[in-house]
Design a protein around this motif. Structure first.
Motif, PDB file in Angstrom:
ATOM      1  N   THR A  15       0.690  -1.226  -0.130  1.00 48.81           N
ATOM      2  CA  THR A  15      -0.050   0.132  -0.021  1.00 48.81           C
ATOM      3  C   THR A  15       0.879   1.464  -0.018  1.00 48.81           C
ATOM      4  O   THR A  15       0.221   2.566  -0.217  1.00 48.81           O
ATOM      5  CB  THR A  15      -0.820   0.019   1.290  1.00 48.81           C
ATOM      6  OG1 THR A  15      -0.281   0.059   2.517  1.00 48.81           O
ATOM      7  CG2 THR A  15      -1.787  -1.109   1.171  1.00 48.81           C
ATOM      8  N   LYS A  18      -6.311   0.277   1.283  1.00 49.60           N
ATOM      9  CA  LYS A  18      -5.899   0.550   2.842  1.00 49.60           C
ATOM     10  C   LYS A  18      -4.979  -0.510   3.071  1.00 49.60           C
ATOM     11  O   LYS A  18      -5.219  -1.731   2.875  1.00 49.60           O
ATOM     12  CB  LYS A  18      -7.229   0.320   3.664  1.00 49.60           C
ATOM     13  CG  LYS A  18      -7.928   1.585   3.474  1.00 49.60           C
ATOM     14  CD  LYS A  18      -7.558   2.899   3.648  1.00 49.60           C
ATOM     15  CE  LYS A  18      -8.922   4.074   3.387  1.00 49.60           C
ATOM     16  NZ  LYS A  18      -8.167   5.372   3.642  1.00 49.60           N
ATOM     17  N   HIS A  28     -10.979  -5.308   8.065  1.00 53.27           N
ATOM     18  CA  HIS A  28      -9.811  -4.684   8.384  1.00 53.27           C
ATOM     19  C   HIS A  28      -9.507  -5.570   9.740  1.00 53.27           C
ATOM     20  O   HIS A  28     -10.109  -5.848  10.712  1.00 53.27           O
ATOM     21  CB  HIS A  28     -10.448  -3.154   9.175  1.00 53.27           C
ATOM     22  CG  HIS A  28     -10.726  -2.209   8.115  1.00 53.27           C
ATOM     23  ND1 HIS A  28     -10.029  -1.041   7.734  1.00 53.27           N
ATOM     24  CD2 HIS A  28     -11.814  -2.274   7.478  1.00 53.27           C
ATOM     25  CE1 HIS A  28     -10.746  -0.552   6.834  1.00 53.27           C
ATOM     26  NE2 HIS A  28     -11.998  -1.120   6.694  1.00 53.27           N
TER      27      HIS A  28
END
Length: 352
Positions: A292, A301, A321
């Motif tokens: 990233t 992300k 996440h």
């Protein structure tokens, strides 16, 4: 004036203004003169290619497109075939009538090679290297079928060879550090073959210490993927949820494990708590790991897993996440005209 007759110098100049890989792919896919005018490799510092998600009617979605759906003229050949995203930026087109398998480069719009007839439906197909005339017979192709079998072929073979019979079903395969890996639904969970010369021979098996078995009842099950990430091999365990209130299978969470090959023909795994600066894209055909910190990853992300889910009768892309074990919606395709569903196929076309 015919667009293909534009001066090569002008076409080459146009390519110097590109800032996105999708622009470069569109340009090279227009026609042969445009493809010749573009460099075989993007200029130094050009953003790395991020995975694209194959949608309907030759349309794709990718993180670098700022959540837009793009029309990229590289998938029309797949409309009448079972199309699977393969390795090295190729598509595998499985002819529904004759059962022939063709490896196709969608950017150069050229057929790389035709493989022997395969009556079974393919779930995944990979090659150890990009097939070229220079490589001759020095590569092989492995395929997994939806029935859970694994097949092997190399130039000179008259047809596909079944690899190894197992008690379970092969759910994923990959080629990592000159070895062929197969992920099984039951012990041995992981099988590894040295780079085969004629027929793969099992060298490592993972019988225990792997991802905890989920309850394969109607209320809970899991799906597993093999992902190469920063020179390591990961097993991603996708925990699924299905019950009376959610008749469609939905994703509840993920677990990530790193494969550690030890001596004496043994393999072990260790649980990974975080991915640091990397993000994973998991899917049925291919799974990818991206850094990233790269310039092309402004919309991606870190420490997250991107995947396609089915929610409220529509296909959506979600992001898991790892830091807080939460799943967030990235995009729903019902708002895009002409797109009713998405595949589970992430695809990274080669720009060369």
């Amino acid at each position: 004036m015919d667009w293909s007759d534009l001066p090569p110098e002008l076409l080459t100049l146009i390519t110097t203004f590109f800032t996105k890989n999708s622009d470069y792919i569109r340009f090279r896919a227009v026609c042969s003169p445009w493809r010749r005018a573009a460099q075989r490799r993007p200029r130094p510092g050009f953003p790395a290619q991020l995975p694209l998600l194959i949608l309907e009617a030759a349309r794709v979605f990718g993180p670098e497109t700022n959540r837009r759906v793009d029309n990229i003229p590289l998938l029309w050949e797949a409309m009448d075939s079972n199309c699977r995203a393969s390795s090295h930026g190729l598509l595998a087109l499985h002819d529904k009538a004759r059962h022939l398998v063709a490896l196709f480069n969608p950017v150069t719009r050229s057929k790389i090679m035709t493989l022997p007839s395969l009556p079974q439906t393919i779930s995944k197909i990979i090659s150890s290297a990009l097939p070229t005339p220079q490589r001759g017979h020095r590569f092989f192709v492995a395929a997994a079928t939806i029935s859970g079998a694994m097949l092997f072929w190399r130039p000179g073979y008259p047809g596909w060879v079944p690899v190894r019979e197992t008690d379970g079903q092969i759910c994923d395969i990959t080629y990592h550090k000159q070895q062929l890996y197969a992920l099984n639904t039951s012990p041995p969970l992981l099988m590894v073959w040295d780079r085969p010369t004629s027929y793969p021979t099992a060298t490592l098996t993972l019988n225990g210490g792997g991802p905890p078995d989920q309850s394969f009842s109607t209320s809970r099950e899991s799906k597993r993927y093999l992902v190469e990430s920063d020179d390591e091999l990961l097993i991603v365990n996708r925990i699924l949820l299905q019950n009376y209130y959610y008749p469609n299978v939905r994703t509840e969470g993920f677990e990530v494990y790193k494969v550690e090959c030890l001596l004496d023909e043994e393999a072990a795994v260790s649980k990974v708590e975080g991915l640091e600066d990397r993000a994973l894209f998991v899917g049925d055909d291919n799974s990818y790991s991206v850094d990233t910190k790269a310039s092309s990853c402004v919309n991606v992300k870190a420490n997250c897993i991107y995947f396609v889910d089915f929610y409220d009768s529509q296909h959506v892309v979600k992001v898991y996440h790892l830091a807080d074990n939460l799943i967030r919606l990235l995009v729903s395709f019902n708002k895009f005209k002409g797109v009713e569903k998405a595949s589970q196929s992430w695809f990274a076309p080669s720009l060369c």
